[in-house]
Structures are given as structure tokens and as C-alpha cells.
Design a protein around this motif. Structure first.
Motif, PDB file in Angstrom:
ATOM      1  N   PHE A  12      78.484 -10.765 -11.249  1.00  0.00           N
ATOM      2  CA  PHE A  12      78.838 -12.120 -10.851  1.00  0.00           C
ATOM      3  C   PHE A  12      80.289 -12.154 -10.422  1.00  0.00           C
ATOM      4  O   PHE A  12      81.080 -11.255 -10.735  1.00  0.00           O
ATOM      5  N   ALA A  13      80.643 -13.199  -9.708  1.00  0.00           N
ATOM      6  CA  ALA A  13      82.033 -13.431  -9.302  1.00  0.00           C
ATOM      7  C   ALA A  13      82.325 -14.921  -9.405  1.00  0.00           C
ATOM      8  O   ALA A  13      81.643 -15.735  -8.777  1.00  0.00           O
ATOM      9  N   LEU A  14      83.319 -15.267 -10.211  1.00  0.00           N
ATOM     10  CA  LEU A  14      83.804 -16.639 -10.316  1.00  0.00           C
ATOM     11  C   LEU A  14      85.039 -16.746  -9.431  1.00  0.00           C
ATOM     12  O   LEU A  14      86.076 -16.160  -9.736  1.00  0.00           O
ATOM     13  N   LYS A  15      84.926 -17.472  -8.335  1.00  0.00           N
ATOM     14  CA  LYS A  15      85.986 -17.499  -7.327  1.00  0.00           C
ATOM     15  C   LYS A  15      86.790 -18.789  -7.403  1.00  0.00           C
ATOM     16  O   LYS A  15      86.364 -19.776  -7.983  1.00  0.00           O
ATOM     17  N   GLY A  16      87.979 -18.742  -6.801  1.00  0.00           N
ATOM     18  CA  GLY A  16      88.817 -19.926  -6.699  1.00  0.00           C
ATOM     19  C   GLY A  16      89.564 -20.287  -7.966  1.00  0.00           C
ATOM     20  O   GLY A  16      89.949 -21.442  -8.144  1.00  0.00           O
ATOM     21  N   LEU A  17      89.789 -19.320  -8.846  1.00  0.00           N
ATOM     22  CA  LEU A  17      90.482 -19.600 -10.101  1.00  0.00           C
ATOM     23  C   LEU A  17      91.996 -19.562  -9.899  1.00  0.00           C
ATOM     24  O   LEU A  17      92.525 -18.703  -9.192  1.00  0.00           O
ATOM     25  N   GLY A  18      92.690 -20.465 -10.579  1.00  0.00           N
ATOM     26  CA  GLY A  18      94.144 -20.462 -10.541  1.00  0.00           C
ATOM     27  C   GLY A  18      94.721 -19.777 -11.762  1.00  0.00           C
ATOM     28  O   GLY A  18      93.984 -19.347 -12.663  1.00  0.00           O
ATOM     29  N   ASP A  19      96.034 -19.658 -11.804  1.00  0.00           N
ATOM     30  CA  ASP A  19      96.695 -19.037 -12.953  1.00  0.00           C
ATOM     31  C   ASP A  19      96.449 -19.870 -14.220  1.00  0.00           C
ATOM     32  O   ASP A  19      96.333 -21.092 -14.171  1.00  0.00           O
ATOM     33  N   GLY A  20      96.389 -19.181 -15.356  1.00  0.00           N
ATOM     34  CA  GLY A  20      96.182 -19.854 -16.626  1.00  0.00           C
ATOM     35  C   GLY A  20      95.077 -19.191 -17.418  1.00  0.00           C
ATOM     36  O   GLY A  20      94.536 -18.152 -17.027  1.00  0.00           O
ATOM     37  N   ARG A  21      94.776 -19.771 -18.559  1.00  0.00           N
ATOM     38  CA  ARG A  21      93.742 -19.230 -19.431  1.00  0.00           C
ATOM     39  C   ARG A  21      92.408 -19.931 -19.150  1.00  0.00           C
ATOM     40  O   ARG A  21      92.329 -21.161 -19.107  1.00  0.00           O
ATOM     41  N   TRP A  22      91.356 -19.123 -18.999  1.00  0.00           N
ATOM     42  CA  TRP A  22      90.018 -19.623 -18.694  1.00  0.00           C
ATOM     43  C   TRP A  22      89.037 -19.175 -19.771  1.00  0.00           C
ATOM     44  O   TRP A  22      89.003 -18.007 -20.134  1.00  0.00           O
ATOM     45  N   ARG A  23      88.274 -20.115 -20.288  1.00  0.00           N
ATOM     46  CA  ARG A  23      87.190 -19.779 -21.211  1.00  0.00           C
ATOM     47  C   ARG A  23      85.908 -19.599 -20.409  1.00  0.00           C
ATOM     48  O   ARG A  23      85.729 -20.185 -19.339  1.00  0.00           O
ATOM     49  N   LEU A  24      84.993 -18.790 -20.955  1.00  0.00           N
ATOM     50  CA  LEU A  24      83.763 -18.493 -20.246  1.00  0.00           C
ATOM     51  C   LEU A  24      82.554 -18.735 -21.144  1.00  0.00           C
ATOM     52  O   LEU A  24      82.636 -18.557 -22.370  1.00  0.00           O
ATOM     53  N   ARG A  25      81.463 -19.110 -20.534  1.00  0.00           N
ATOM     54  CA  ARG A  25      80.182 -19.227 -21.212  1.00  0.00           C
ATOM     55  C   ARG A  25      79.115 -18.630 -20.301  1.00  0.00           C
ATOM     56  O   ARG A  25      79.093 -18.891 -19.098  1.00  0.00           O
TER      57      ARG A  25
END
Length: 358
Positions: A110-123
Motif C-alpha cells: 500500500f501507499a499512503l500519499k500526500g502526508l505532511g511532516d509530523g507524527r501519523w498514527r495508522l490503523r
């Protein structure tokens, strides 16, 4: 409101309330979101926001596998900023939140696109497996960590049997299951695909991938009263659930003035017990359910799911006054016919002029 830009990036959002602040979120597939607060002009005025620039985002890539390392295709993966725990539609719906979502391919990638800087949680979640909540990754300077591996484990299963009061199996009963702290009627529960199944021809159902020891269940089937089980403890034995047949009310709605059919909305009051929601069918859909000729469908209505208790029904139709029927008693399995004639509303009209005739 949601619109898409054309090939030149131009967009137009109509129907906004004049001179009221609105939150505008712009999203591109591979670009970071841009969030603005804008205020439209006066009524009828079109405001041009000019050129709005989106920064290129970062792609977070990974693979979803089971405990044995086998790829899981079609898994749903979502990422959002911060430490908040999210479930249901907040993960998979809409552009008016900061959630980015993707599905895994046949190789589990998979690819999660368009993310900016910072902390991201995933499910991550997939049918028949326990959802995984990942502690989070940090994107810094437009650089993402190396490819992630998300492992989904097989959870507990709930098996059951749905029957009527005579012990006959009921096929096609809809079973919704949610963790004990989630209402099965809520949007969070109903949008999670693996938590909703139908009973088979033998009345049996199986829900897999449960991560808790206790669940809430909701069972619904046409022609029967709904059944809710709260805080049900999972065990190894098959769960047997009995649904009671409901009564129904049907008839034709017409105008008292000319006898022409009208399309009604019906509200319910004074109802006790189960079956909280009114199941209303009208016109051709009601005719099919009643086994009648669809050519005779105009003005027909059908209400299902009524319990053997007194109920008050309020009939409404555009341009007509409301009609209330109090204390209707419907026995289990009864088909009560109730034709209604709604009285057209009186109207007044006129023209207002200033004293000088303008």
C-alpha cells in the motif's frame, strides 16, 4: 459540500450561505491538504479566491501480512495526525478531516500519499482479522521511514443461529457486531465491513476477527422484531437467538379533496419495546412487498416491525395537514389495513406595497 476541480484545477462551490465563514479543505492525491477559512460575499455574488498552491506530500509505503507472513489483499489502511484513536467513518470517509486512506494490492502493498511532516498514527483492518492500531510514524523534512510491515492476527469468532418462535431457521437476518463499548446502531459500527453479516439458508452466521471478549449485537430481519444483545461475553458455544414475528400496517394515502393518491411520510410515537426504527415502504416498493400489481401502487404504504403494543402513527404529506391515528393495536403477524385521507392545507396569498404604491 464536496466538488472536484477540472483539468485546469478550477473549481466552483455553490449553495453557500452569504457572508458566513466556511472551512475549505483542498486535497490532491499526492499533495498535502490546504485548509482555509473563507467568507463568501453577498447573496448572488461570486468570490474568486485566486490561485491556491498545494505542496507536494510524502508517501508512506508498506505491506500488510498475516501471522505467517502471507500477503493480505484488500486491507484498509488509514493514517491521521496526532495521538487520537479513531475508528469507523472517521478513517474512511470524507475530505473534511485529516485522514488519508488506502487499500493493499494483491501483494499486500500500500501507499499512503500526500502526508505532511509530523507524527501519523495508522490503523489497518481486513475481513476476518483483528484490526491493528500502529503506534505511529514520524515524517520529517519530507522523508518517510522505510517500508512498514503491518501484521494482522486472526481474532476471536462468534457463531450463532437465528430462528423464529417455532424454531425454524431464519435466513437473511442482518447481524451487526461491535465491541461492547460501541453502540451497534452508530455510524462507527455500521461502517466496519467485517462486523456485519447475514444469516445463511440454515439461519447460521459467523463473525470473525473480533478483538474483545464482549460484544454488542444487533439483529434485524424484515417481518420480525429486532433483537439487541448488550455486553455479550464470547464463548465457544453457538449463540441461539429467537426473533418474534412483527405486525404490519398497510393502506392507501389519498387527498380528502379529490381522492388522488399522495406520498406520505409517517412518524411513530408511543412505541414501547424493541424495533425502535420505523420501516416504511411506499408506492411500488410497498406493492411488491404486499404482492400487489405495481400498476395499483400509487399512494400505497407499508409499515413493518411493529410490536404487539399500542402505537400512534402520524401521517404527513406535502401541502396537506398532518393526520394522527392514536392507540393502534397490532398483534404479532397481523396485517392491519389503514387507509388515510389527508386534508389539503388552506393558503393565503397577496402582494405588499408601500404607501406610495411602490
Amino acid at each position: 459540500r464536496e466538488v472536484e476541480g477540472d483539468v485546469e484545477g478550477r473549481f466552483r462551490v455553490a449553495g453557500l450561505r452569504p457572508q458566513r465563514p466556511h472551512r475549505l479543505r483542498l486535497r490532491g492525491t499526492e499533495h498535502q491538504d490546504l485548509v482555509l477559512t473563507v467568507a463568501p460575499g453577498a447573496a448572488g455574488e461570486a468570490r474568486d479566491l485566486g490561485d491556491l498552491i498545494l505542496d507536494l506530500g510524502t508517501a508512506l509505503r508498506g505491506r500488510v501480512v498475516d501471522e505467517k507472513g502471507r500477503a493480505i489483499a484488500g486491507a484498509r489502511i488509514a493514517a491521521w495526525r496526532g495521538d487520537e484513536t479513531r475508528t469507523g467513518p472517521a478513517l474512511l470517509r470524507g475530505v473534511m478531516n485529516d485522514v488519508r486512506a488506502a487499500r493493499s494490492d494483491d501483494a499486500g502493498r500500500f501507499a499512503l500519499k500526500g502526508l505532511g511532516d509530523g507524527r501519523w498514527r495508522l490503523r489497518a483492518e481486513a475481513k476476518g482479522l483483528t484490526p491493528l492500531l500502529h503506534g505511529g510514524v514520524t515524517i520529517e523534512g519530507g522523508r518517510a521511514p522505510q517500508e512498514l510491515e503491518l501484521v494482522l492476527e486472526r481474532g476471536r469468532a462468534l457463531v450463532g443461529l437465528v430462528v423464529d418462535t417455532d424454531g425454524n431457521p431464519l435466513a437473511g437476518a442482518r447481524v451487526r457486531v461491535a465491541p461492547a463499548w460501541v453502540d451497534p446502531d452508530s455510524a462507527d459500527a455500521t461502517t466496519i465491513e467485517q462486523n456485519q453479516v447475514l444469516s445463511d439458508a440454515d439461519g447460521r452466521f459467523r463473525v470473525e476477527g473480533l478483538a474483545t471478549d464482549a460484544v454488542n449485537l444487533q439483529l434485524r430481519r424484515s417481518g420480525f422484531l429486532g433483537e439487541d444483545l448488550i455486553d455479550h461475553a464470547l464463548g465457544d458455544d453457538e449463540l441461539r437467538i429467537t426473533l418474534r414475528r412483527s405486525g404490519l400496517v398497510w393502506g392507501r394515502a389519498t387527498s380528502s379533496l379529490d381522492g388522488e393518491p399522495v406520498r406520505v411520510e409517517i412518524e411513530r410515537a408511543g412505541m414501547t419495546g424493541r424495533g425502535r426504527r420505523l420501516s416504511l415502504r411506499r408506492d411500488a416498493d410497498a406493492a411488491r412487498a404486499l404482492g400487489r400489481d405495481e400498476a395499483d401502487a400509487r399512494g400505497l404504504y407499508l409499515i413493518e416491525g411493529l410490536e404487539a403494543a399500542r402505537v400512534t402513527l402520524v401521517f404527513r404529506a406535502e401541502g396537506h395537514g398532518a393526520l394522527r391515528h392514536d392507540h393502534l393495536a397490532v398483534a404479532p403477524g397481523e396485517r392491519l389495513r389503514l387507509d388515510v385521507a389527508l386534508v389539503p392545507e388552506a393558503r393565503i396569498a397577496g402582494r405588499v406595497l408601500a404607501a406610495n404604491g411602490e
